[in-house]
Design a protein around this motif. Structure first.
Motif, PDB file in Angstrom:
ATOM      1  N   ALA A 119       0.837  -1.205   0.000  1.00 47.65           N
ATOM      2  CA  ALA A 119       0.000   0.000   0.000  1.00 47.65           C
ATOM      3  C   ALA A 119       0.870   1.253   0.000  1.00 47.65           C
ATOM      4  N   SER A 120       1.819   1.267  -0.930  1.00 47.75           N
ATOM      5  CA  SER A 120       2.731   2.396  -1.045  1.00 47.75           C
ATOM      6  C   SER A 120       2.886   2.760  -2.524  1.00 47.75           C
ATOM      7  N   TYR A 121       3.655   3.806  -2.773  1.00 49.65           N
ATOM      8  CA  TYR A 121       3.883   4.257  -4.148  1.00 49.65           C
ATOM      9  C   TYR A 121       5.315   3.963  -4.586  1.00 49.65           C
ATOM     10  N   ASP A 122       5.780   2.751  -4.303  1.00 44.76           N
ATOM     11  CA  ASP A 122       7.123   2.346  -4.724  1.00 44.76           C
ATOM     12  C   ASP A 122       7.072   1.109  -5.630  1.00 44.76           C
ATOM     13  N   GLY A 123       5.976   0.977  -6.367  1.00 50.49           N
ATOM     14  CA  GLY A 123       5.800  -0.163  -7.268  1.00 50.49           C
ATOM     15  C   GLY A 123       6.652  -0.052  -8.521  1.00 50.49           C
ATOM     16  N   ASN A 124       6.511  -1.035  -9.398  1.00 51.68           N
ATOM     17  CA  ASN A 124       7.334  -1.133 -10.604  1.00 51.68           C
ATOM     18  C   ASN A 124       7.105  -0.015 -11.609  1.00 51.68           C
ATOM     19  N   GLY A 125       5.949   0.582 -11.588  1.00 59.90           N
ATOM     20  CA  GLY A 125       5.689   1.683 -12.509  1.00 59.90           C
ATOM     21  C   GLY A 125       5.298   1.218 -13.901  1.00 59.90           C
ATOM     22  N   PRO A 126       5.392   2.134 -14.887  1.00 62.90           N
ATOM     23  CA  PRO A 126       4.921   1.852 -16.243  1.00 62.90           C
ATOM     24  C   PRO A 126       5.566   0.628 -16.906  1.00 62.90           C
ATOM     25  N   ALA A 127       6.788   0.292 -16.525  1.00 61.64           N
ATOM     26  CA  ALA A 127       7.424  -0.895 -17.122  1.00 61.64           C
ATOM     27  C   ALA A 127       6.610  -2.150 -16.838  1.00 61.64           C
ATOM     28  N   TYR A 128       5.880  -2.153 -15.739  1.00 62.98           N
ATOM     29  CA  TYR A 128       5.034  -3.292 -15.371  1.00 62.98           C
ATOM     30  C   TYR A 128       3.969  -3.571 -16.436  1.00 62.98           C
ATOM     31  N   LEU A 129       3.551  -2.536 -17.145  1.00 59.99           N
ATOM     32  CA  LEU A 129       2.516  -2.715 -18.169  1.00 59.99           C
ATOM     33  C   LEU A 129       2.967  -3.630 -19.299  1.00 59.99           C
ATOM     34  N   TRP A 130       4.275  -3.683 -19.564  1.00 56.29           N
ATOM     35  CA  TRP A 130       4.778  -4.578 -20.606  1.00 56.29           C
ATOM     36  C   TRP A 130       4.533  -6.033 -20.234  1.00 56.29           C
ATOM     37  N   PHE A 131       4.371  -6.300 -18.965  1.00 54.50           N
ATOM     38  CA  PHE A 131       4.038  -7.643 -18.485  1.00 54.50           C
ATOM     39  C   PHE A 131       2.527  -7.786 -18.305  1.00 54.50           C
ATOM     40  N   ARG A 132       1.915  -6.809 -17.668  1.00 54.83           N
ATOM     41  CA  ARG A 132       0.520  -6.917 -17.266  1.00 54.83           C
ATOM     42  C   ARG A 132      -0.463  -6.894 -18.427  1.00 54.83           C
ATOM     43  N   LEU A 133      -0.283  -6.021 -19.384  1.00 53.34           N
ATOM     44  CA  LEU A 133      -1.252  -5.939 -20.480  1.00 53.34           C
ATOM     45  C   LEU A 133      -1.277  -7.214 -21.326  1.00 53.34           C
ATOM     46  N   PRO A 134      -0.131  -7.766 -21.732  1.00 57.07           N
ATOM     47  CA  PRO A 134      -0.188  -9.056 -22.436  1.00 57.07           C
ATOM     48  C   PRO A 134      -0.764 -10.171 -21.553  1.00 57.07           C
ATOM     49  N   LEU A 135      -0.502 -10.068 -20.248  1.00 51.72           N
ATOM     50  CA  LEU A 135      -1.040 -11.082 -19.331  1.00 51.72           C
ATOM     51  C   LEU A 135      -2.566 -11.045 -19.316  1.00 51.72           C
ATOM     52  N   GLN A 136      -3.153  -9.838 -19.392  1.00 50.41           N
ATOM     53  CA  GLN A 136      -4.614  -9.740 -19.474  1.00 50.41           C
ATOM     54  C   GLN A 136      -5.124 -10.485 -20.701  1.00 50.41           C
ATOM     55  N   LEU A 137      -4.410 -10.371 -21.820  1.00 52.05           N
ATOM     56  CA  LEU A 137      -4.807 -11.090 -23.041  1.00 52.05           C
ATOM     57  C   LEU A 137      -4.686 -12.596 -22.854  1.00 52.05           C
ATOM     58  N   VAL A 138      -3.655 -13.035 -22.145  1.00 53.26           N
ATOM     59  CA  VAL A 138      -3.508 -14.464 -21.844  1.00 53.26           C
ATOM     60  C   VAL A 138      -4.689 -14.938 -21.003  1.00 53.26           C
ATOM     61  N   PHE A 139      -5.054 -14.177 -19.979  1.00 50.06           N
ATOM     62  CA  PHE A 139      -6.185 -14.562 -19.133  1.00 50.06           C
ATOM     63  C   PHE A 139      -7.475 -14.642 -19.946  1.00 50.06           C
ATOM     64  N   ILE A 140      -7.682 -13.670 -20.824  1.00 52.21           N
ATOM     65  CA  ILE A 140      -8.886 -13.665 -21.655  1.00 52.21           C
ATOM     66  C   ILE A 140      -8.902 -14.889 -22.569  1.00 52.21           C
ATOM     67  N   GLY A 141      -7.793 -15.161 -23.232  1.00 49.48           N
ATOM     68  CA  GLY A 141      -7.720 -16.346 -24.093  1.00 49.48           C
ATOM     69  C   GLY A 141      -7.877 -17.635 -23.300  1.00 49.48           C
ATOM     70  N   TRP A 142      -7.258 -17.675 -22.134  1.00 46.84           N
ATOM     71  CA  TRP A 142      -7.344 -18.858 -21.264  1.00 46.84           C
ATOM     72  C   TRP A 142      -8.807 -19.174 -20.943  1.00 46.84           C
ATOM     73  N   VAL A 143      -9.549 -18.149 -20.540  1.00 52.00           N
ATOM     74  CA  VAL A 143     -10.956 -18.325 -20.190  1.00 52.00           C
ATOM     75  C   VAL A 143     -11.765 -18.686 -21.435  1.00 52.00           C
ATOM     76  N   TYR A 144     -11.512 -18.007 -22.531  1.00 58.28           N
ATOM     77  CA  TYR A 144     -12.278 -18.267 -23.751  1.00 58.28           C
ATOM     78  C   TYR A 144     -12.123 -19.721 -24.198  1.00 58.28           C
ATOM     79  N   PHE A 145     -10.878 -20.203 -24.267  1.00 68.42           N
ATOM     80  CA  PHE A 145     -10.642 -21.538 -24.798  1.00 68.42           C
ATOM     81  C   PHE A 145     -10.866 -22.658 -23.789  1.00 68.42           C
ATOM     82  N   SER A 146     -11.033 -22.314 -22.519  1.00 73.81           N
ATOM     83  CA  SER A 146     -11.302 -23.374 -21.545  1.00 73.81           C
ATOM     84  C   SER A 146     -12.759 -23.399 -21.101  1.00 73.81           C
ATOM     85  N   ALA A 147     -13.425 -22.254 -21.118  1.00 74.72           N
ATOM     86  CA  ALA A 147     -14.791 -22.203 -20.601  1.00 74.72           C
ATOM     87  C   ALA A 147     -15.852 -21.928 -21.659  1.00 74.72           C
ATOM     88  N   ILE A 148     -15.509 -21.131 -22.662  1.00 75.35           N
ATOM     89  CA  ILE A 148     -16.515 -20.732 -23.654  1.00 75.35           C
ATOM     90  C   ILE A 148     -16.458 -21.617 -24.892  1.00 75.35           C
TER      91      ILE A 148
END
Length: 161
Positions: A119-148
């Protein structure tokens, strides 16, 4: 990294156990079990790291703690929904919408260096988005191909293999 490790480890374990039980690989079912486990972890994090999670929301958003707790409950409920075959597809569509809707909070958190665990402001910052945004796509694909749109489960003489 705990959610991602949970997703992969539980999926692999479920895949092996389902292979042993059914004598066939059940990739979609194992993937749903893994995603459910990840959602239980991330949903629980909404309670364990509520203050940090609230910091992921812009100042203009009211009732931050209520939103954090509600989304934690919804993640846990979605995990349960993925484990109930008749609810898996409907839950999958809901999860995809949820993953899209939480992306702005992840962007905001990265831009403001939010560390949700401390609960502080010492996180990874914008560089984290290079990991997080593609990860959101992985989660979406994971759910689509396993549940839908999971692959068909093999059948022999009318019985599941």
């Amino acid at each position: 990294m705990v959610p991602e490790i949970t997703l992969l480890a539980v999926t692999l374990l479920a895949l092996l156990l389902l292979k042993w039980k059914h004598k066939a690989f059940r990739f979609a079912q194992a993937a749903r079990i893994g995603m459910a486990a990840m959602l239980f972890v991330t949903g629980g994090a909404h309670f364990g790291f509520a203050k940090g999670m609230a910091m992921m929301l812009p100042e203009a958003v009211p009732f931050k703690m209520g939103i954090v707790y509600l989304t934690g409950i919804l993640e846990i409920a979605a995990g349960v929904g993925l484990l109930i075959p008749k609810m898996a597809a409907r839950t999958g569509w809901w999860l995809i919408a949820f993953f899209v809707c939480i992306t702005p909070a992840n962007i905001y958190a990265a831009m403001h260096h939010v560390n949700l665990e401390t609960a502080s402001y010492d996180g990874n910052g914008p560089a984290y988005l290079w990991f997080r945004l593609p990860l959101q796509l992985v989660f979406i694909g994971w759910v689509y191909f396993s549940a839908i749109r999971p692959p068909a489960v093999p059948r022999v003489a009318g019985h599941l293999v």
